[in-house]
Design a protein around this motif. Structure first.
Motif, PDB file in Angstrom:
ATOM      1  N   ARG A 132      18.056  10.137  42.385  1.00  0.00           N
ATOM      2  CA  ARG A 132      18.277   9.731  41.095  1.00  0.00           C
ATOM      3  C   ARG A 132      19.819   9.187  40.805  1.00  0.00           C
ATOM      4  O   ARG A 132      20.757  10.032  41.333  1.00  0.00           O
ATOM      5  N   ARG A 133      19.884   8.134  40.247  1.00  0.00           N
ATOM      6  CA  ARG A 133      21.064   7.502  40.008  1.00  0.00           C
ATOM      7  C   ARG A 133      21.245   6.940  38.560  1.00  0.00           C
ATOM      8  O   ARG A 133      20.408   6.750  37.932  1.00  0.00           O
ATOM      9  N   PHE A 138      25.862  15.601  39.213  1.00  0.00           N
ATOM     10  CA  PHE A 138      26.013  14.725  40.544  1.00  0.00           C
ATOM     11  C   PHE A 138      27.065  15.436  41.347  1.00  0.00           C
ATOM     12  O   PHE A 138      27.484  14.689  42.306  1.00  0.00           O
ATOM     13  N   GLY A 166      25.421   8.844  42.359  1.00  0.00           N
ATOM     14  CA  GLY A 166      24.007   9.268  42.867  1.00  0.00           C
ATOM     15  C   GLY A 166      23.684   8.570  44.183  1.00  0.00           C
ATOM     16  O   GLY A 166      24.160   7.292  44.155  1.00  0.00           O
TER      17      GLY A 166
END
Length: 514
Positions: A250-251, A200, A245
């Motif tokens: 995408r998190r 990230f 994110g």
């Protein structure tokens, strides 16, 4: 010095021998030579010195004395290398050679040579003794240093192994670990934390992803409130939820905890920050809550319709008394089911609904008695004895329906999770200010951890899960909320394998009658 001493063959050959022996001592590999051969060199040096002394016996006493001093070097060598035997041998040998040279050279009777014949041997003996003592002390210190070095090396190996073990453990776990010193500088970052940052994007000021969001997923977290910054400042926290994110990408949800390290002096000496990926857990909880909300909403409409038609059917005058009785039972149970569905909606964490309360004067004794009677079939099925005891009138202002719901839930649990042949006892006590309802059982009991979580939504104790008895884990949470809406409290005490006791404490005058 007179020229005769220089041309004296003994003096000259002795000097050459000393030079050669000194050169050999500098180039010989002493580590590969046995002690038996090592002693040859100082003895040869003593003989060379004796040759010089013999050549100087005809010279003035000062020259003879100076030549005798050459015995010091082999004497120190013998005393240092061979200990007390070397010191004695060197002292006696040196004195014998000095006296022998004086006798051969004819200088024994010369008074000027007396210092060389008496003082020098005594001085050499003293030097030998001092050299021996110093060598022994040095050897002891060397042995001590070697022992300490060995202990230090062993400690270093253990510390290195522990460090390798710690690295292996930290790099094998599925949560991120970051350690830092008292100045906030990183001292350890495990692989999981490194992978998270690599996925990230790294922050310029901390070992965290570059952008963090609060639990609402949309509010960015300012740099001064970032978890690592707070941990480095000495703050302690547990299960602080953040999201990483960007929205739409995408998190991940992270649960972050920080603990501080206190040094031997009691001062702050750094700390550790642990990061755990809880995305799947939060997603599952949200999905569960969505399901509960959806099911409760979908069930509410058909139940409302059922209740409407039951009311219409009950108004039909042609119904027989038996049929009317059946329909009234169905309507009553449908009402209770509708109330339970409403409770399910209330338990949703994002719900704005509150428990619907209708406060009026009611008799707690009658509520408890009705609940016990309604639970007799279940108690008989499980072989449980249920008894009740009232010590004084207990009339309070409360929602009788909700209060009955609490007692029903406590009694049902006390029966379901009891032992075969066990018992349940209900006691009501009243004072001028409060009413206490105590439900005690002889069931499987709860450990300390389960007692701390029993009022959490959807929580079911491990022993309960292993028993195979079905349940939603909502009853205790709803019951405590009902009691608190009355201004009271629901408490639990339990001993595993012995039983549990639930106590409902309600104020007598919680609200004025409308």
């Amino acid at each position: 010095m007179q020229s005769g001493a220089v041309v004296n063959p003994f003096f000259f050959s002795g000097g050459v021998a000393v030079f050669v022996i000194t050169a050999l001592a500098a180039v010989l590999p002493w580590g590969e030579i046995t002690p038996g051969w090592i002693v040859v060199v100082p003895i040869a040096d003593m003989l060379a010195a004796a040759s010089i002394v013999l050549g100087a016996t005809a010279q003035p006493a000062s020259i003879n004395l100076a030549a005798s001093i050459l015995f010091v070097f082999p004497l120190i060598w013998l005393s240092t290398e061979f200990g007390v035997r070397g010191a004695i041998f060197g002292s006696v040998g040196s004195a014998a050679l000095i006296w022998g040279c004086a006798f051969v050279g004819g200088s024994v009777s010369v008074m000027a040579n007396a210092p060389a014949l008496i003082v020098v041997p005594v001085t050499l003996a003293f030097i030998a003794a001092v050299s021996f003592v110093r060598a022994k002390s040095s050897a002891a210190q060397l042995a001590l240093l070697r022992q300490q070095a060995s202990l230090l090396e062993a400690a270093h190996r253990r510390a290195r192994r522990q460090e390798q073990t710690l690295d292996a453990v930290l790099n094998s776990v599925e949560f991120g670990v970051v350690a830092f010193d008292k100045h906030g500088r990183e001292t350890l970052v495990n692989r999981t934390s490194q992978r998270l940052v690599a996925e990230f994007g790294a922050s310029a000021t901390s070992p965290e992803p570059s952008t963090l969001y609060y639990a609402d997923r949309v509010t960015p977290m300012p740099d001064e409130l970032r978890p690592y910054r707070q941990a480095a400042l000495g703050n302690v926290y547990n299960d602080f939820i953040v999201w990483v994110g960007e929205p739409g990408e995408r998190r991940r949800a992270l649960s972050i905890s920080a603990q501080q390290i206190v040094g031997a002096d009691g001062e702050h000496d750094g700390g550790v920050m642990v990061t755990r990926d809880v995305t799947s857990e939060i997603t599952a909880i949200r999905a569960r809550d969505d399901l509960v909300a959806t099911v409760s909403h979908e069930l509410r409409s058909p139940l409302t319709s059922i209740l409407g038609y039951l009311d219409l059917a009950l108004e039909d005058p042609s119904l027989s008394p038996v049929t009317s009785s059946y329909l009234e039972i169905a309507s009553s149970n449908a009402d209770r089911l509708l109330a339970l569905i409403a409770d399910l909606r209330i338990t949703a964490p994002d719900s704005d609904h509150l428990l619907a309360m209708k406060f009026e004067e009611c008799d707690v004794n009658q509520i408890v008695t009705d609940s016990i009677q309604a639970r007799h079939p279940l108690a008989e099925e499980h072989g449980i004895t249920v008894t009740g005891e009232t010590l004084a009138p207990a009339s309070i202002v409360a929602d009788g329906f909700r209060l009955r719901q609490v007692i029903d839930n406590l009694l049902t649990n006390a029966i379901k999770y009891n032992k075969p042949g066990g018992s349940v006892h209900v006691e009501v006590q009243a004072t001028d200010t409060s009413v206490t309802i105590t439900v005690s059982d002889t069931g499987i009991g709860l450990n300390a951890l389960d007692q701390a979580k029993i009022f959490d939504r959807y929580f079911r104790a491990e022993a309960v899960q292993q028993s195979g008895i079905q349940g939603s884990g909502l009853g205790m949470s709803i019951s405590r909320n009902i009691v608190r809406e009355h201004g009271g409290e629901l408490e639990v005490s339990s001993i595993p394998g012995v039983g549990s006791q639930f106590v409902v404490r309600l104020p007598v005058k919680q609200l004025e009658l409308a």
